[in-house]
Design a protein around this motif. Structure first.
Motif, PDB file in Angstrom:
ATOM      1  N   ARG A  40      45.624  36.855  25.943  1.00 47.87           N
ATOM      2  CA  ARG A  40      46.984  37.595  26.070  1.00 47.87           C
ATOM      3  C   ARG A  40      46.644  38.877  26.941  1.00 47.87           C
ATOM      4  O   ARG A  40      47.535  39.565  27.186  1.00 47.87           O
ATOM      5  N   ALA A  41      45.617  38.902  27.608  1.00 44.65           N
ATOM      6  CA  ALA A  41      45.033  40.121  28.611  1.00 44.65           C
ATOM      7  C   ALA A  41      45.595  39.821  29.925  1.00 44.65           C
ATOM      8  O   ALA A  41      45.564  38.555  30.500  1.00 44.65           O
ATOM      9  N   ALA A  42      46.485  40.690  30.388  1.00 47.44           N
ATOM     10  CA  ALA A  42      47.037  40.523  31.825  1.00 47.44           C
ATOM     11  C   ALA A  42      46.376  41.167  32.792  1.00 47.44           C
ATOM     12  O   ALA A  42      46.761  41.323  33.976  1.00 47.44           O
ATOM     13  N   GLY A  43      44.966  41.782  32.588  1.00 45.11           N
ATOM     14  CA  GLY A  43      44.406  42.525  33.559  1.00 45.11           C
ATOM     15  C   GLY A  43      43.626  43.522  32.903  1.00 45.11           C
ATOM     16  O   GLY A  43      43.880  44.357  32.158  1.00 45.11           O
ATOM     17  N   VAL A  44      42.372  43.913  33.637  1.00 44.82           N
ATOM     18  CA  VAL A  44      41.480  45.156  33.365  1.00 44.82           C
ATOM     19  C   VAL A  44      41.340  45.935  34.554  1.00 44.82           C
ATOM     20  O   VAL A  44      40.924  45.467  35.799  1.00 44.82           O
ATOM     21  N   VAL A  45      41.857  47.229  34.645  1.00 47.92           N
ATOM     22  CA  VAL A  45      41.301  48.095  35.667  1.00 47.92           C
ATOM     23  C   VAL A  45      40.234  49.169  35.433  1.00 47.92           C
ATOM     24  O   VAL A  45      40.665  49.655  34.334  1.00 47.92           O
ATOM     25  N   ILE A  46      39.549  49.353  36.400  1.00 50.63           N
ATOM     26  CA  ILE A  46      38.330  50.148  36.198  1.00 50.63           C
ATOM     27  C   ILE A  46      38.486  51.316  37.314  1.00 50.63           C
ATOM     28  O   ILE A  46      38.153  50.668  38.418  1.00 50.63           O
ATOM     29  N   TRP A  47      37.891  52.476  36.928  1.00 51.83           N
ATOM     30  CA  TRP A  47      37.548  53.610  37.899  1.00 51.83           C
ATOM     31  C   TRP A  47      36.256  53.828  37.536  1.00 51.83           C
ATOM     32  O   TRP A  47      35.850  54.342  36.337  1.00 51.83           O
ATOM     33  N   ASP A  48      35.149  54.031  38.487  1.00 52.19           N
ATOM     34  CA  ASP A  48      33.900  54.604  38.157  1.00 52.19           C
ATOM     35  C   ASP A  48      33.202  54.852  39.455  1.00 52.19           C
ATOM     36  O   ASP A  48      31.816  54.674  39.464  1.00 52.19           O
TER      37      ASP A  48
END
Length: 526
Positions: A370-378
């Motif tokens: 059910r995950a629609a995306g993962v967004v990361i800033w690093d």
């Protein structure tokens, strides 16, 4: 009654503002009233404009980060500072207006803390004439720190130091016996992202050769000039490494190398009294905005909360922890409702091997369909130029449409790369679409993990733009009519690896065996 003919007219979903305006024109025309077209009506805003304006409003972004860096300071899991950082995250998320905030604990295999690492070197005479009295004895203290999660070394005296160049097999072949010696390993001055990844990927083979040859310790030259010291680990999954290691100030290391090259034997006194303990508990901090139509589906916007402790973890990665919190505030302030839920996560244990995001991905594996995306800033506060999408060609078109409103900030590019090194990684290997912000180096590399990584290095004007980008992109992912892409099967992940050379990334980071065995990533189907 007229609104009943247009049920979407009262929806808060993405793009409904445009639809409202269009429907209003049709309705007014039908009853014989004049109406301006949407483009000519300055009172009608798009969702994108509303979100970006809310994100750019004055906020607690700066004061939040000042408290985290100046008052909490460096944050290593298992320390009181890390617990204070977790408390900071909970408080800041609640103040930002989250629908729900909670923490999720996980274990790290070992605690680790540096003691008073000390190194001093001496050289007398030359290899040809070690008793030559005309050459004065050379003695100086070396500025150094222990590599993190490396074992301790009880104080030793007068240990031979040998130069193994860049530590490639040919260099080891030249020096011969390394048993019981301290190995000096050279490095290039850090200038680019490629240089940084090379520093990580070059170390494991050197360590393997040192262990095989029964060396006493490894001394890596710092890649930064001007005596800047910093903290790395060569441990992949929170385990204690195989041999004692120190990072030495570049100027001191090069002095040692010149003495050796001129024929002077060099000896070192070395003490690395690291304090190592058993398993420790730490936690991720999770806040949520509940979706209006599909609340069981979710997008993750994340950054890691932990840091090394030589500086105060401002660029890596306090600024982006503050960004995640301010993005939640901005979406709430916009009064827009995403279709899907958005989870805002501050991960712990990233510096020790992406441990917090891995723990979260495993604990929530049953709901990743059910995950629609993962967004990361690093990557500090250098300008965001685009995203890498974890090798997902299938999501490119939709993602490119989502970033169109962000061209005003210079964010224009979507790349199909599979990367390692930040908290998207385990989600990517679980088949979830991931998006990692690509950023200019700016002042990030010179201060990375270093004593100089402090609040004053943060570009807040640029960071505010990143809040706007994160708000627009994460809200966009959460509000698409359908998810941007399905969860990939293991076979699809492997196909993507072959196409984008992701297998090379896993092998260079020492994680290929874990993937092949099924310990890492989407589980094998039997």
């Amino acid at each position: 009654m007229l609104f009943a003919l247009f049920p979407d007219f009262i929806s808060n979903a993405r793009d409904m503002r445009k639809l409202k305006a269009s429907c209003l024109c049709v309705l007014l025309s039908a009853v014989g009233l004049a109406a301006d077209p949407p483009a000519a009506n300055p009172t009608i805003d798009t969702d994108e404009a509303v979100l970006i304006r809310a994100a750019l409003q004055p906020s607690t972004l700066e004061s939040n980060l000042r408290r985290l860096t100046d008052e909490v300071g460096g944050r290593v899991p298992g320390t009181p500072a890390m617990q204070r950082a977790i408390d900071w995250g909970v408080q800041a998320f609640n103040a930002a207006g989250a629908d729900r905030v909670h923490t999720e604990e996980f274990s790290i295999p070992h605690s680790w803390a540096e003691g008073a690492t000390e190194m001093a070197v001496s050289a007398t005479g030359t290899a040809l004439d070690p008793k030559l009295t005309q050459i004065p004895k050379v003695e100086f203290r070396v500025r150094c720190v222990s590599i993190a999660w490396a074992p301790a070394l009880a104080a030793v005296r007068h240990v031979p130091v040998i130069d193994v160049g860049n530590g490639i097999p040919a260099d080891f072949a030249k020096v011969g016996d390394i048993s019981g010696k301290i190995l000096l390993v050279h490095s290039a001055v850090l200038k680019t992202w490629d240089d940084l990844f090379a520093e990580y990927s070059n170390a494991p083979p050197v360590i393997t050769a040192a262990v095989k040859g029964k060396a006493m310790a490894v001394a890596f030259l710092a890649t930064r000039e001007h005596d800047i010291l910093y903290r790395h680990t060569n441990s992949a999954e929170g385990e204690i490494d195989r041999i004692p290691q120190v990072l030495v100030a570049r100027e001191d290391g090069e002095r040692i190398a010149r003495l050796l090259a001129s024929g002077h034997p060099v000896w070192a006194d070395l003490s690395i009294p690291n304090r190592i303990g058993g398993p420790i508990k730490t936690a991720n901090v999770i806040a949520e905005i509940k979706g209006s139509e599909k609340p069981d589906e979710f997008v993750i916007l994340g950054a890691h909360l932990d840091s090394w402790e030589l500086g105060t973890g401002a660029l890596d990665n306090g600024c982006n922890a503050a960004l995640v919190i301010d993005t939640l505030r901005a979406i709430k302030a916009s009064e827009l409702k995403p279709r899907r839920s958005i989870r805002f996560i501050l991960f712990s244990g990233e510096e020790e091997g992406l441990l917090g995001s891995r723990a979260y991905a495993i604990a929530h594996r049953s709901e990743l369909d059910r995950a629609a995306g993962v967004v990361i800033w690093d990557s500090g506060t250098g300008k965001t130029t685009g995203f890498t999408d974890g090798g997902r060609k299938d999501v490119l078109d939709a993602a490119n449409r989502l970033i169109l409103p962000l061209k005003q900030f210079g964010l224009t590019e979507m790349k199909t790369d599979m990367e390692w090194g930040t908290d998207h990684f385990d989600f990517m290997l679980e088949g979830v679409p991931t998006f990692v912000a690509d950023q200019d180096e700016a002042n990030y590399l010179e201060n990375y993990h270093a004593v100089s990584d402090t609040y004053d290095k943060v570009d807040f004007v640029q960071l505010k733009k990143h809040v706007a980008e994160a708000s627009e992109f994460s809200f966009g992912l959460a509000s698409l009519p359908e998810k941007i892409g399905p969860r990939f099967t293991r076979a699809q992940i492997e196909e993507s690896m072959r196409e984008t050379h992701g297998d090379v990334v896993l092998k260079s980071s020492g994680l290929w065996d874990a993937w092949e065995s099924g310990r890492l990533g989407r589980q094998k189907q039997f």
